[in-house]
Design a protein around this motif. Structure first.
Motif, PDB file in Angstrom:
ATOM      1  N   THR A 265       0.835  -1.055  -0.092  1.00  0.00           N
ATOM      2  CA  THR A 265      -0.216  -0.062   0.224  1.00  0.00           C
ATOM      3  C   THR A 265       0.905   1.738   0.296  1.00  0.00           C
ATOM      4  O   THR A 265       0.834   2.036  -0.787  1.00  0.00           O
ATOM      5  CB  THR A 265      -0.572   0.164   1.068  1.00  0.00           C
ATOM      6  OG1 THR A 265      -1.615  -1.076   1.111  1.00  0.00           O
ATOM      7  CG2 THR A 265      -1.722   1.101   1.444  1.00  0.00           C
ATOM      8  N   LEU A 266       1.918   1.137   0.978  1.00  0.00           N
ATOM      9  CA  LEU A 266       2.571   2.287   0.567  1.00  0.00           C
ATOM     10  C   LEU A 266       3.420   2.524  -0.563  1.00  0.00           C
ATOM     11  O   LEU A 266       3.868   3.862  -0.787  1.00  0.00           O
ATOM     12  CB  LEU A 266       3.667   2.403   1.535  1.00  0.00           C
ATOM     13  CG  LEU A 266       3.299   2.153   3.596  1.00  0.00           C
ATOM     14  CD1 LEU A 266       4.356   1.574   4.342  1.00  0.00           C
ATOM     15  CD2 LEU A 266       2.418   3.972   3.604  1.00  0.00           C
ATOM     16  N   ILE A 267       4.278   0.810  -0.934  1.00  0.00           N
ATOM     17  CA  ILE A 267       4.417   1.530  -2.338  1.00  0.00           C
ATOM     18  C   ILE A 267       3.761   2.232  -3.719  1.00  0.00           C
ATOM     19  O   ILE A 267       3.925   2.860  -4.111  1.00  0.00           O
ATOM     20  CB  ILE A 267       5.684   0.093  -2.896  1.00  0.00           C
ATOM     21  CG1 ILE A 267       6.379  -0.076  -1.568  1.00  0.00           C
ATOM     22  CG2 ILE A 267       6.129   0.155  -4.093  1.00  0.00           C
ATOM     23  CD1 ILE A 267       7.346  -1.464  -1.518  1.00  0.00           C
ATOM     24  N   SER A 268       2.456   1.432  -3.393  1.00  0.00           N
ATOM     25  CA  SER A 268       1.332   1.873  -4.008  1.00  0.00           C
ATOM     26  C   SER A 268       1.210   3.223  -4.320  1.00  0.00           C
ATOM     27  O   SER A 268       1.117   4.241  -4.891  1.00  0.00           O
ATOM     28  CB  SER A 268       1.239   0.852  -4.324  1.00  0.00           C
ATOM     29  OG  SER A 268       0.611  -0.169  -4.369  1.00  0.00           O
ATOM     30  N   ALA A 269       1.264   3.848  -3.084  1.00  0.00           N
ATOM     31  CA  ALA A 269       0.931   5.604  -3.404  1.00  0.00           C
ATOM     32  C   ALA A 269       2.178   6.545  -3.545  1.00  0.00           C
ATOM     33  O   ALA A 269       1.793   7.050  -4.109  1.00  0.00           O
ATOM     34  CB  ALA A 269       0.983   5.588  -1.848  1.00  0.00           C
ATOM     35  N   LEU A 270       3.915   5.669  -3.416  1.00  0.00           N
ATOM     36  CA  LEU A 270       4.390   6.393  -3.700  1.00  0.00           C
ATOM     37  C   LEU A 270       4.449   5.942  -5.234  1.00  0.00           C
ATOM     38  O   LEU A 270       4.919   7.502  -5.848  1.00  0.00           O
ATOM     39  CB  LEU A 270       5.695   5.806  -2.892  1.00  0.00           C
ATOM     40  CG  LEU A 270       5.595   6.270  -1.299  1.00  0.00           C
ATOM     41  CD1 LEU A 270       6.670   5.913  -0.967  1.00  0.00           C
ATOM     42  CD2 LEU A 270       5.693   7.899  -2.025  1.00  0.00           C
TER      43      LEU A 270
END
Length: 314
Positions: A265-270
């Motif tokens: 989720t964090l990497i996809s947001a970035l």
């Protein structure tokens, strides 16, 4: 676990979490079955090179090769294809959360179908809570018209990702067939088998694209994602995972399941600018709570036991 094992666990969660946004990027220019084939064949080539470096022989007897094909089908070909196909309709973040249902399906398959495990009370509770989280995730996609992909993130794409988790569960049950086979050899064998199985499917899909699909149709970002999927997210990840298994034990290595949705989720947001809705965040929270119950270690701590019954002793 030692601090080095914790570092390996975090790195593995980041690498496997990145699988979903990298897949989403590549899917913009590469069909899903073609992408699944490129991922496994690249990883297989890397691991065959690793086998040669370590002087490990690759089995060639018919029985073992057949087992590699079946394991490659259950653990790579089916789930990789379904997840990538599903990601053509849903976000990378949601795909990673649905993939976290794998331990739930694994317990159900191992206990109810193959009688390999005992279905204890904390596992039943974990399964119930976990599926409640899945229901929250599926709810928006089941609204009127969503099955046709008209609103929200379609249910059909989410069900494909759940199908991938179920395939992983059957692979986990079949994996006991490889006891005594070096883990690196087993990983190389299943990736080789899945490459052979996915090749005709990839060729078929490439031919069905209007005008035909060719490698020249994918740009640098897509090919960089393919390279990352095959080398880092598959071959390198297997190396980390098997080292973590040998040093930290299977029970501790399974903690990565709780971390992957968070890292994805964090990497996809970035990378993609994705954001989960409030209901999806709630569903992820309930699902992860179910996985904690399923694992049993938190309950064991409060119950005064050092580790849950039936867990890995290492």
């Amino acid at each position: 676990m030692s601090w080095k094992n914790w570092v390996l666990l975090v790195v593995l969660a980041l690498v496997w979490g990145a699988t979903f946004p990298f897949g989403k990027i590549a899917l913009g220019e590469i069909p899903p079955f073609v992408l699944a084939f490129l991922r496994v064949v690249l990883a297989a080539l890397v691991l065959h090179a690793v086998l040669r470096i370590y002087g490990l022989a690759f089995p060639r007897d018919r029985s073992t090769l057949g087992a590699f094909l079946l394991m490659g089908l259950l653990n790579n070909a089916i789930p990789f294809s379904l997840i990538l196909w599903g990601q053509t309709g849903i976000s990378a973040s949601l795909a990673s959360i649905l993939n976290a249902t794998t331990p739930i399906f694994t317990v159900l398959v191992a206990s109810l179908l193959f009688h390999q495990e005992v279905l204890r009370a904390h596992r039943v509770a974990g399964i119930a809570v976990g599926f409640a989280g899945v229901a929250l995730l599926l709810l928006p996609g089941l609204e009127a018209g969503a099955l046709a992909g008209l609103v929200g993130e379609p249910a059909w794409a989410q069900l494909l990702c759940l199908g991938a988790a179920l395939s992983y569960a059957f692979a986990a049950a079949f994996a006991r067939r490889f006891r005594g086979v070096p883990v690196m050899v087993a990983a190389t064998g299943q990736l080789t088998g899945s490459s052979l199985l996915l090749l005709p499917l990839a060729l078929w899909q490439a031919s069905t694209v209007p005008g035909g699909w060719s490698p020249a149709m994918a740009g640098p970002a897509a090919w960089a994602s393919v390279a990352a999927l095959g080398t880092a997210c598959t071959a390198f990840a297997y190396l980390i995972y098997f080292r973590l298994l040998s040093e930290g034990g299977a029970t501790n290595a399974s903690l990565v399941t709780l971390l992957i949705p968070v890292s994805a989720t964090l990497i996809s947001a970035l990378l993609l600018g994705e954001a989960l809705s409030g209901l999806q965040l709630a569903g992820m929270g309930v699902l992860l709570a179910g996985l904690v119950l399923l694992d049993g270690r938190v309950l064991a701590v409060f119950g005064g036991s050092r580790r849950p019954a039936g867990s890995d002793p290492r």
